[in-house]
Write a protein that holds these residues in place. Sequence first.
Motif, mmCIF file in Angstrom:
data_model
loop_
_atom_site.group_PDB
_atom_site.id
_atom_site.type_symbol
_atom_site.label_atom_id
_atom_site.label_comp_id
_atom_site.label_asym_id
_atom_site.label_seq_id
_atom_site.Cartn_x
_atom_site.Cartn_y
_atom_site.Cartn_z
ATOM 1 N N LEU A 178 0.824 -1.209 0.000
ATOM 2 C CA LEU A 178 0.000 0.000 0.000
ATOM 3 C C LEU A 178 0.859 1.261 0.000
ATOM 4 O O LEU A 178 0.558 2.230 -0.698
ATOM 5 C CB LEU A 178 -0.946 0.000 1.199
ATOM 6 C CG LEU A 178 -2.095 -0.994 1.105
ATOM 7 C CD1 LEU A 178 -2.879 -1.026 2.410
ATOM 8 C CD2 LEU A 178 -3.010 -0.649 -0.065
ATOM 9 N N LEU A 179 1.922 1.258 0.777
ATOM 10 C CA LEU A 179 2.811 2.412 0.792
ATOM 11 C C LEU A 179 3.455 2.620 -0.574
ATOM 12 O O LEU A 179 3.505 3.741 -1.086
ATOM 13 C CB LEU A 179 3.882 2.263 1.872
ATOM 14 C CG LEU A 179 4.852 3.441 1.991
ATOM 15 C CD1 LEU A 179 4.107 4.724 2.344
ATOM 16 C CD2 LEU A 179 5.910 3.146 3.021
ATOM 17 N N ALA A 180 3.928 1.543 -1.179
ATOM 18 C CA ALA A 180 4.567 1.645 -2.499
ATOM 19 C C ALA A 180 3.575 2.121 -3.557
ATOM 20 O O ALA A 180 3.910 2.966 -4.393
ATOM 21 C CB ALA A 180 5.166 0.296 -2.896
ATOM 22 N N ALA A 181 2.354 1.615 -3.512
ATOM 23 C CA ALA A 181 1.353 2.011 -4.498
ATOM 24 C C ALA A 181 0.922 3.463 -4.292
ATOM 25 O O ALA A 181 0.559 4.151 -5.247
ATOM 26 C CB ALA A 181 0.147 1.082 -4.410
ATOM 27 N N ASN A 182 0.976 3.928 -3.064
ATOM 28 C CA ASN A 182 0.532 5.278 -2.728
ATOM 29 C C ASN A 182 1.649 6.317 -2.850
ATOM 30 O O ASN A 182 1.390 7.520 -2.832
ATOM 31 C CB ASN A 182 -0.022 5.274 -1.297
ATOM 32 C CG ASN A 182 -0.974 6.405 -1.049
ATOM 33 O OD1 ASN A 182 -1.521 6.995 -1.966
ATOM 34 N ND2 ASN A 182 -1.171 6.718 0.204
ATOM 35 N N THR A 183 2.888 5.886 -2.989
ATOM 36 C CA THR A 183 4.030 6.800 -3.012
ATOM 37 C C THR A 183 3.927 7.892 -4.076
ATOM 38 O O THR A 183 4.209 9.058 -3.778
ATOM 39 C CB THR A 183 5.345 6.012 -3.145
ATOM 40 O OG1 THR A 183 5.488 5.197 -1.981
ATOM 41 C CG2 THR A 183 6.548 6.926 -3.254
ATOM 42 N N PRO A 184 3.537 7.600 -5.312
ATOM 43 C CA PRO A 184 3.438 8.697 -6.294
ATOM 44 C C PRO A 184 2.494 9.818 -5.838
ATOM 45 O O PRO A 184 2.788 10.996 -6.030
ATOM 46 C CB PRO A 184 2.916 8.009 -7.555
ATOM 47 C CG PRO A 184 3.364 6.594 -7.415
ATOM 48 C CD PRO A 184 3.282 6.297 -5.942
ATOM 49 N N MET A 185 1.391 9.458 -5.217
ATOM 50 C CA MET A 185 0.448 10.474 -4.741
ATOM 51 C C MET A 185 1.027 11.255 -3.559
ATOM 52 O O MET A 185 0.822 12.455 -3.439
ATOM 53 C CB MET A 185 -0.880 9.824 -4.352
ATOM 54 C CG MET A 185 -1.663 9.325 -5.562
ATOM 55 S SD MET A 185 -3.190 8.536 -5.103
ATOM 56 C CE MET A 185 -2.598 6.876 -4.785
ATOM 57 N N LEU A 186 1.763 10.553 -2.687
ATOM 58 C CA LEU A 186 2.389 11.231 -1.539
ATOM 59 C C LEU A 186 3.476 12.198 -1.994
ATOM 60 O O LEU A 186 3.618 13.292 -1.452
ATOM 61 C CB LEU A 186 2.964 10.201 -0.565
ATOM 62 C CG LEU A 186 1.947 9.293 0.138
ATOM 63 C CD1 LEU A 186 2.664 8.207 0.915
ATOM 64 C CD2 LEU A 186 1.047 10.102 1.032
ATOM 65 N N LEU A 187 4.262 11.796 -2.997
ATOM 66 C CA LEU A 187 5.296 12.676 -3.543
ATOM 67 C C LEU A 187 4.673 13.902 -4.202
ATOM 68 O O LEU A 187 5.144 15.026 -4.019
ATOM 69 C CB LEU A 187 6.169 11.923 -4.543
ATOM 70 C CG LEU A 187 7.163 10.946 -3.947
ATOM 71 C CD1 LEU A 187 7.759 10.066 -5.033
ATOM 72 C CD2 LEU A 187 8.254 11.677 -3.197
ATOM 73 N N LYS A 188 3.601 13.687 -4.961
ATOM 74 C CA LYS A 188 2.927 14.803 -5.623
ATOM 75 C C LYS A 188 2.376 15.778 -4.595
ATOM 76 O O LYS A 188 2.512 16.998 -4.740
ATOM 77 C CB LYS A 188 1.804 14.315 -6.521
ATOM 78 C CG LYS A 188 1.083 15.443 -7.240
ATOM 79 C CD LYS A 188 -0.114 14.926 -8.014
ATOM 80 C CE LYS A 188 -0.890 16.061 -8.667
ATOM 81 N NZ LYS A 188 -1.492 16.988 -7.727
ATOM 82 N N ALA A 189 1.768 15.256 -3.534
ATOM 83 C CA ALA A 189 1.183 16.128 -2.515
ATOM 84 C C ALA A 189 2.236 17.045 -1.909
ATOM 85 O O ALA A 189 1.997 18.239 -1.717
ATOM 86 C CB ALA A 189 0.524 15.292 -1.417
#
Length: 81
Positions: free
Chosen positions: A20-31
């Motif tokens: 879940l963290l790996a899949a969510n990383t692009p969104m976290l970086l963008k934020a």
Amino acid sequence: MLRDGLAMKHGKELTWSQVLLAANTPMLLKASMVDGRTDLGVMASGQVAGVIEDLPSCAELVRRVMKEADEVLWTLVRADS
């Protein structure tokens, strides 16, 4: 995100938390990096963050920058003389 997570987990020994963290990383970086919401995202710091030993106060940092600038300017003035 679920499809990406399943693809990442396939054939790897990852926990669901890691997936879940790996899949969510692009969104976290963008934020954090694009939207400027560091409170919601993550900031990549790299390996260099582990070797930082000098953490001056803001006042000390400004003093150092001003001292270095003064030295450079005086070097340039002397070189023109």
